[in-house]
Write a protein that holds these residues in place. Structure first.
Motif, PDB file in Angstrom:
ATOM      1  N   GLU A  43       3.961   7.904  -5.641  1.00 14.78           N
ATOM      2  CA  GLU A  43       3.491   7.105  -4.509  1.00 14.78           C
ATOM      3  C   GLU A  43       4.684   6.445  -3.849  1.00 14.78           C
ATOM      4  OE1 GLU A  43       0.515   4.229  -5.176  1.00 14.78           O
ATOM      5  OE2 GLU A  43      -1.021   5.692  -5.740  1.00 14.78           O
ATOM      6  N   ASP A  62      -0.827   7.807   4.614  1.00 14.76           N
ATOM      7  CA  ASP A  62      -1.808   6.781   4.964  1.00 14.76           C
ATOM      8  C   ASP A  62      -3.217   7.270   4.649  1.00 14.76           C
ATOM      9  OD1 ASP A  62       0.017   4.918   5.968  1.00 14.76           O
ATOM     10  OD2 ASP A  62       0.071   5.923   7.915  1.00 14.76           O
ATOM     11  N   GLY A  63      -3.348   8.034   3.598  1.00 14.73           N
ATOM     12  CA  GLY A  63      -4.654   8.502   3.203  1.00 14.73           C
ATOM     13  C   GLY A  63      -5.091   9.800   3.870  1.00 14.73           C
ATOM     14  N   GLU A 119       1.478   9.694  -0.488  1.00 15.43           N
ATOM     15  CA  GLU A 119       1.081  10.010  -1.866  1.00 15.43           C
ATOM     16  C   GLU A 119       1.286  11.494  -2.124  1.00 15.43           C
ATOM     17  OE1 GLU A 119      -2.867   8.072  -3.076  1.00 15.43           O
ATOM     18  OE2 GLU A 119      -2.709   7.765  -0.914  1.00 15.43           O
ATOM     19  N   THR A 128       0.827  -1.197   0.000  1.00 18.32           N
ATOM     20  CA  THR A 128       0.000   0.000   0.000  1.00 18.32           C
ATOM     21  C   THR A 128       0.866   1.253   0.000  1.00 18.32           C
ATOM     22  OG1 THR A 128      -0.012  -0.165   2.387  1.00 18.32           O
ATOM     23  CG2 THR A 128      -1.904  -1.079   1.244  1.00 18.32           C
ATOM     24  N   ALA A 129       0.266   2.334  -0.393  1.00 15.07           N
ATOM     25  CA  ALA A 129       1.019   3.592  -0.432  1.00 15.07           C
ATOM     26  C   ALA A 129       1.088   4.198   0.963  1.00 15.07           C
ATOM     27  CB  ALA A 129       0.347   4.555  -1.386  1.00 15.07           C
ATOM     28  N   LYS A 130       2.304   4.540   1.383  1.00 12.58           N
ATOM     29  CA  LYS A 130       2.474   5.195   2.673  1.00 12.58           C
ATOM     30  C   LYS A 130       2.260   6.695   2.502  1.00 12.58           C
ATOM     31  CE  LYS A 130       3.568   5.504   6.895  1.00 12.58           C
ATOM     32  NZ  LYS A 130       2.695   4.834   7.845  1.00 12.58           N
ATOM     33  N   ARG A 170       5.785   3.577  -1.266  1.00 18.85           N
ATOM     34  CA  ARG A 170       5.202   2.385  -0.646  1.00 18.85           C
ATOM     35  C   ARG A 170       5.582   2.280   0.818  1.00 18.85           C
ATOM     36  NH1 ARG A 170       7.724  -1.353  -5.282  1.00 18.85           N
ATOM     37  NH2 ARG A 170       6.401  -0.697  -7.015  1.00 18.85           N
ATOM     38  N   ASN A 171       4.738   1.583   1.553  1.00 15.02           N
ATOM     39  CA  ASN A 171       5.007   1.401   2.976  1.00 15.02           C
ATOM     40  C   ASN A 171       6.309   0.616   3.176  1.00 15.02           C
ATOM     41  OD1 ASN A 171       4.520   1.687   5.680  1.00 15.02           O
ATOM     42  ND2 ASN A 171       3.344  -0.215   5.828  1.00 15.02           N
TER      43      ASN A 171
END
Lengths: 258, 252
Positions: A31, A69-70, A6, A2-4, A33-34
């Motif tokens: 992006e 994290d969004g 963005e 998942t993207a950490k 990544r985690n």
């Protein structure tokens, strides 16, 4: 994965009096990544430091968004899971090693015992036991940057922003600290965004490399680094390593106008 | 130059002037210019007599009040001026005016405002000192490395913590320098003010100026010089002790 982090269409221009503003970053989307180690490479003055400062909130983007994290951290100054390591170390000269490492915890309101304990842990992690009470001027450049690491790690950031942290060090110290950084990264579980202008350093350290076009900074190419971990000094002389290095060099050369 | 050599040269410089003074003093006579040898003898008498030291201590007490007040007001003010353009624009013209104004020229007005007692002396010392304290703090605050402020911001440091934990310590060496500079001017102002109203140590100097021999007045000057230089060195020591990082940087 998942993207950490963005980065969405970030743009930044600096006003220049009567001349048109200087566009440093334009339409920058990426992006991260985690838990990955991502190197950002570009010719000097291409805006890669500005990018890092935008992410840390030290300067405000003109447009675009930064999501972690969004959640939106655009324009949030410092903290918030981000820890920064600076090129010129920039330790507080009036604080000892321990005082510097405790700084972030102090301003975050951590208790004395907790501060002490955490500082000790990270001072040990970067190999500076015995230098807890030394002032920065009593330490070598390499040791000062170790304090810089510990200071950033002590606030337990989820993402570590590193702005050419080895740029001001000699080659030997640089090599040693690269290995130590990889060790720390493997034990500490962090996402790392590492800005550098050294191709070799970028390949040696990273999972992925983002090649940036010179001003205004945009993503030119993203390269997966094929080497297994843990990595050793000897991969630097492998044919694949040299080939990758050549490839990135030609990408950079296209963009460089002297 | 090695420290020993430097010290030897400094002592030689002083010795040469003392020698010339001794010769001049012998030629001109005691009531025009007392020779160092005569001043030395008189000085011991002044010390034993005690009046000089008592007056000095009284004067210094008031000087310290004015000086302390100038530091208390001037240091934060200078720091704020250095960090805020608004405050700088409002206050700077006044500070510039105060710094260039001669203390002696202010004495008549201050005498009307405060009388000739305690308040008058404290006020004169305050005004004579504050400009220097403010300006050094101001330049210190303006010169703070923006990178170190970025570090603070990077850790999400709040406004108050940034002042307390970053700006203030970064300023500390400048505050000490400002205090040292201010102290010299405070002592000078004290003597000038007291000479006008003929009280305290300045008054003592003024009255002794009417005597036949110039030996005592030269003795008083020696004492005030020693006090001024001594206080300065002491402040520097305090600075070096409290801020070892700064002393080390300067020694490089």
């Amino acid at each position: 994965m998942t993207a950490k982090l963005e980065l969405k269409r970030l743009a930044k221009a600096f006003p220049r009096g009567s001349e048109p503003p200087l566009e440093v970053v334009r339409d920058f989307t990426l992006e991260i990544r985690n838990l990955e180690f991502l190197s950002v490479i570009g010719p000097s003055g291409c805006g890669k430091s500005t990018l890092l400062r935008l992410i840390d909130g030290l300067i405000l983007a003109d447009s675009g968004r930064i999501l972690m994290d969004g959640r939106d951290v655009t324009g949030v100054v410092g903290g918030e899971g981000r820890g920064m390591v600076f090129q010129s170390f920039d330790l507080f000269p009036w604080r000892t090693t321990r005082g510097n490492v405790e700084f972030g915890l102090e301003v975050a309101g951590a208790g004395k015992a907790e501060r002490r304990e955490r500082a000790e842990h990270y001072i040990r992690l970067v190999g500076l036991e015995g230098f807890e009470d030394a002032y920065p001027h009593e330490l070598s450049g390499g040791m000062q940057q170790r304090v810089g690491f510990a200071r950033a790690l002590a606030i337990r950031p989820e993402i570590l922003l590193m702005d050419e942290p080895f740029g001001a060090l000699d080659v030997q110290t640089r090599d040693i600290l690269q290995d130590e950084l990889l060790n720390i990264w493997s034990t500490e579980q962090k996402t790392v965004l590492f800005v550098t202008h050294s191709i070799e350093e970028a390949i040696y350290l990273a999972d992925r490399i983002v090649v940036i076009s010179p001003r205004p900074a945009r993503v030119e190419r993203i390269i997966e680094v094929p080497f297994d971990r843990p990595r050793h000094e000897r991969i630097k002389s492998l044919p694949e390593f040299l080939q990758l290095r050549q490839e990135i060099w030609s990408l950079l050369k296209e963009g460089v106008k002297i | 130059m090695t420290p020993t050599r430097k010290l030897m040269l400094q002592l030689s410089g002083i010795a040469i002037v003392l020698l010339m003074w001794e010769i001049a003093g012998r030629i001109m006579g005691e009531n025009l210019l007392a020779a160092p040898s005569i001043v030395a003898v008189t000085y011991v008498e002044l010390l034993l007599d005690g009046e000089m030291l008592i007056e000095l201590l009284n004067s210094l007490r008031q000087m310290i009040l004015g000086f302390g007040a100038a530091c208390l007001v001037g240091m934060p003010l200078g720091a704020l001026m250095g960090r805020s353009r608004l405050i700088d624009a409002l206050v700077h013209p006044w500070i510039s005016m105060i710094v260039v104004t001669s203390v002696a020229a202010l004495v008549p007005i201050f005498m009307m405002l405060f009388g000739t007692g305690f308040e008058f002396r404290v006020a004169i010392v305050f005004v004579a000192t504050i400009g220097y304290v403010v300006l050094t703090a101001y330049h210190g605050a303006r010169g703070i490395d923006p990178k170190i402020l970025d570090v603070a911001r990077s850790f999400g440091t709040g406004r108050i913590d940034t002042y307390r934990k970053v700006i203030l310590p970064a300023l500390f060496p400048y505050l000490i320098t400002g205090a040292r500079l201010g102290l010299v001017h405070a002592i000078r102002a004290m003597v000038v003010a007291e000479m006008f109203v003929i009280v305290g140590y300045g008054g003592l100097i003024f009255q002794t100026g009417l005597d036949l021999s110039t030996a005592p007045i030269l003795g008083y000057l020696v004492t005030i010089m020693v006090v001024s230089i001594g206080a300065n060195v002491a402040l520097q020591r305090v600075g070096d002790r409290v801020a070892p990082w700064y002393a080390a940087r300067m020694a490089r």
